[in-house]
Every structure is written in C-alpha cells, then in structure tokens.
Design an enzyme around this catalytic site. Structure first.
Site, PDB file in Angstrom:
ATOM      1  CE  LYS A   8     -36.573  -5.848  49.242  1.00 53.13           C
ATOM      2  NZ  LYS A   8     -37.862  -5.200  49.768  1.00 53.13           N
ATOM      3  CG  ASN A   9     -39.037  -5.929  53.910  1.00 58.47           C
ATOM      4  OD1 ASN A   9     -39.035  -5.690  52.609  1.00 58.47           O
ATOM      5  ND2 ASN A   9     -39.354  -7.077  54.097  1.00 58.47           N
ATOM      6  CB  CYS A  63     -42.136  -7.501  43.622  1.00 55.05           C
ATOM      7  SG  CYS A  63     -40.603  -8.103  43.921  1.00 55.05           S
ATOM      8  NE  ARG A  65     -46.394  -5.021  46.404  1.00 54.32           N
ATOM      9  CZ  ARG A  65     -45.234  -5.460  46.816  1.00 54.32           C
ATOM     10  NH1 ARG A  65     -44.932  -5.951  47.985  1.00 54.32           N
ATOM     11  NH2 ARG A  65     -44.140  -5.025  46.088  1.00 54.32           N
ATOM     12  CG  ASP A  74     -41.398 -10.689  51.849  1.00 55.21           C
ATOM     13  OD1 ASP A  74     -42.111 -10.868  50.688  1.00 55.21           O
ATOM     14  OD2 ASP A  74     -40.841  -9.689  52.318  1.00 55.21           O
ATOM     15  NE  ARG A  98     -36.507  -4.911  44.007  1.00 56.10           N
ATOM     16  CZ  ARG A  98     -37.968  -5.276  44.333  1.00 56.10           C
ATOM     17  NH1 ARG A  98     -38.501  -6.452  43.871  1.00 56.10           N
ATOM     18  NH2 ARG A  98     -38.423  -4.808  45.442  1.00 56.10           N
TER      19      ARG A  98
END
Length: 419
Positions: free
Chosen positions: A26-27, A120, A125, A308, A400
C-alpha cells in the site's frame, strides 16, 4: 451511535492454518501512482493492491485528466493529456498520501495546488519538512484556504537536511528533485522499503537516484523522464498482520510472495517470544502451539519495529504471559484502539507514548469500532483469538490497506463474514 458502514462478524477461537499470498505494498503504491504523472505516455504498474487508498488515488488522477485502465492487479496510467495541477479537498479528503501530488505536479507543471490531506487521524502529521524541502529547491510555497500552493519557475538542486526522519517528506522531495537542475542531496532520509521502491520506479523512468535505503539520498537532475513498466514490492505490513494473527490464534501459516528481510524486526520479536519462525527465500512460516512470553517493543523508523504493526502486536502481547511494555516512537496518538480492546477484556494502561500490557488468559468477543486502518486490523486479530462473537464496525478503514482480508482469512479457516 454506530457508524453506518459494513461490519465484520468473527466467531473466534479457530486457529489459522494454510498459506496466504501477500499483495503489493500500500505505502509504495500510493506514491508510485502519482509519480506516474511526471511523464507523458503510458506507464504500467503491476502487483498493485486493490484497496480503497489505491482507488482514492486513481480517482484523483482521473479528475486531473489522466486515463487509467485496470487489468486485474495491473494499472495502465496515461498522463499524456493531463490538464490540471489542482487537486481540491473533495478529491484528496480520503487519503493521507495525496501530498505526493505536490512533488509530482511541481515536477510536471512547475506548479501544484493540493488540499491538505485526509487519512487516518492518530495525531499531528505535519508536512513542514515537505514544505521546507520544496522551498530549498526553489519553489514558492504557501497555504491558503486549506490548499497547499507551490510554484517554481525552475527547481534547482540543493542539500536538504530533514529535521525528523519522514517517509512522506523523503519521497515527496525525491519526486520534486528528479528534474531539478543540478544535484540534490537529502540527508537524514527515511530508509523504508517503499522509499527504495519509489526510487527504483523513478530510476526506471530515467531518473538518477542513488542511496535510497540509506540516510543520504543523492539525485542528479535529468531533463526528461519516460514511461515505464514496474512491479510494486510486497506489503510487509499485510504479511506481518497475518504472522501476528497466526500466533494469536495458535495457528500455523506460511506467508508467501514476500521479501523476508523487510520483516526482520517482527521475525526476531516473535522468536524471542517463543513462536516457531522459519524464513525461506520468498516466504515465512509461523507456528505457535503454546502461549507466548511477554516482551517489549519500541516502534521506530525502518529498520526498527514498524509503527503500522504496533496495534496488531499489542493484541498479541495482551494474550502473552507476563507484563509487556509498548513504546510508540513514531506517532503521539496511536493508542486510540486500546479502549476498544479493553471492551474485549484486554488489560492495558496507556501513559503518553507508553502502554503497559498485562497478559490475560483470553479475550472475549464484543462490539467494537475500527477507529483507523491498523486499529481495524488489530481488532480483527483480537476477534480471531477471542472467545465468542466479535462485531467490528467501520470496516471501510480496514479496506483502505488490506485487499480481501475476510476472504483470505476464510481460506485460512477463520469464521468471518462481512455484513
């Protein structure tokens, strides 16, 4: 009031057995997709996870004028006729990684206007390191009416020192620097596998990036980039989630299609706690027969223990014998899921960035809410291990970052259904 979304219902107490293939990361995907906008023509991205964050990024590309076409886990992106450098709030509100559009559009058009990102909510952030870097490269950056607006007549290579190790800033500045005039050096850069993956993608497009995966990245600016075909690396967080779930349910699984080196911090921790872990070339076998021993973890940038995987690991520690200490070294507000775990009988006390976890014999099924992506994954792990029925609301958060998680778990013997 409960969120009005799909819910997952889990009948706990069944060990996970079998093999599970891991999807693309995903990242990495959410950074590679906007990077494809930096060249005209058709690029093909393979091994793409079919998850909500990827679909949200695709939607933004369509609104900017790109053409996209799926073929299973491959995505063809044609950015030849990109018309817009503006990504408004309704486009980016679902996804944190939308900030990568700033670096990509700045390189393509010399200007970018992108709304402050969503995603999220587990603490501040800030994107100050991104903005500092863009300015160092010669861009004029301001924030107006919730939009980050960046303009540059010409980007010029420079030396940038990141005050904090930031994956987002490292990737965004790589995107902005690949066509900057001269040499850019990013110091105190993030070393995560997906930073390396984005650098490899950019190099496949004709960029000249060296040092990705170390704390100093050197970029020689090039005049042009060209379309390419590229396969995303496997998702270490998805793999780690299944490994932890196997231990929590006292199961025996093999995670396949992975890069085991990316999971060394987790593998070492599971071995220390008493699990049986065997590492192969592109797979890892995890077996757990007995209750595991307590341990302590501190999340840190790669190659440290990943933030994570912290919520999922905290679930496992809550089932271990003894007292464990969890220290969150990345985000200041990542323990929002703890109240949900307490409903299931977990004994966890949170003090700032530290959680003290007293192991309990078992968890009990309950109705819980997935407050964010990894919190949702943690509650699934808890539900699989718990006695009785667990109902998880707000499962959109889980989708997600995990493709078909309920289907994959069913294949491993879990009693799980989506309603």
């Amino acid at each position: 009031m409960k969120p009005n979304h799909e819910k997952l219902i889990i009948e706990g107490g069944y060990p996970l057995f079998g093999e599970v293939p891991i999807n693309g990361a995903k990242n990495a995907a959410v950074a590679v997709i906007p990077a494809a906008l930096m060249t005209e023509g058709e690029s093909i991205i393979e091994n793409l996870p079919l998850i909500e964050d990827v679909f949200a990024m695709d939607d933004i590309l369509l609104r900017l004028g790109a053409k996209i076409e799926y073929d299973n886990h491959s995505l063809k992106i044609d950015a030849s006729n990109l018309q817009s450098y503006v990504a408004p709030y309704e486009s980016v509100r679902k996804i944190r990684a939308s900030y990568y559009l700033i670096g990509a559009l700045l390189t393509r058009f010399g200007k970018a206007e992108v709304a402050m990102p969503g995603g999220c909510n587990f603490g501040a952030r800030p994107i100050d390191q991104h903005i500092k870097g863009f300015r160092a490269l010669g861009a004029d950056v301001k924030i107006e009416n919730g939009m980050i607006k960046a303009y540059a007549e010409e980007l010029v290579g420079t030396k940038i020192y990141l005050d904090v190790v930031s994956v987002g800033a490292t990737i965004n500045l790589m995107l902005a620097a690949v066509k900057a005039k001269g040499t850019t050096i990013i110091e105190n850069a993030a070393k995560e596998p997906h930073v390396v993956d984005v650098a490899n993608f950019l190099n496949a497009m004709g960029a000249k990036i060296k040092g990705a995966g170390t704390d100093v990245i050197r970029i020689e600016g090039v005049k042009t980039l060209h379309p390419t075909r590229y396969a995303i690396i496997p998702d270490q967080i998805e793999a780690g989630t299944y490994m932890i779930a196997a231990c929590a349910t006292k199961g025996h699984i093999i995670v396949k299609n992975i890069i085991p080196k990316h999971l060394e911090s987790l593998t070492a921790k599971l071995l220390e706690m008493g699990a049986e872990v065997n590492v192969f070339e592109d797979s890892i076998e995890v077996r757990c027969k007995e209750r595991l021993r307590a341990s302590s973890i501190k999340t840190m940038p790669y190659p440290g223990f990943p933030t994570d995987l912290q919520p999922q690991m905290t679930v496992l520690l809550s089932l271990c014998s003894g007292t464990s200490i969890v220290t969150e070294g990345v985000w200041e507000n990542r323990y929002q899921y703890v109240d949900e775990l307490k409903k299931m009988g977990a004994n966890i006390k949170v003090e700032g960035r530290v959680a003290v976890v007293e192991g309990v014999e078992s968890l009990q099924g309950a109705e819980v809410v997935a407050v964010d992506l990894r919190a949702g994954a943690a509650l699934i792990v808890a539900g699989l291990a718990a006695k009785g029925k667990t109902v998880i609301y707000n499962t959109k958060n889980v989708d997600r970052g995990y493709e078909n998680i309920d289907y994959k778990l069913k294949l491993l013997g879990a009693k799980i259904s989506r309603v």
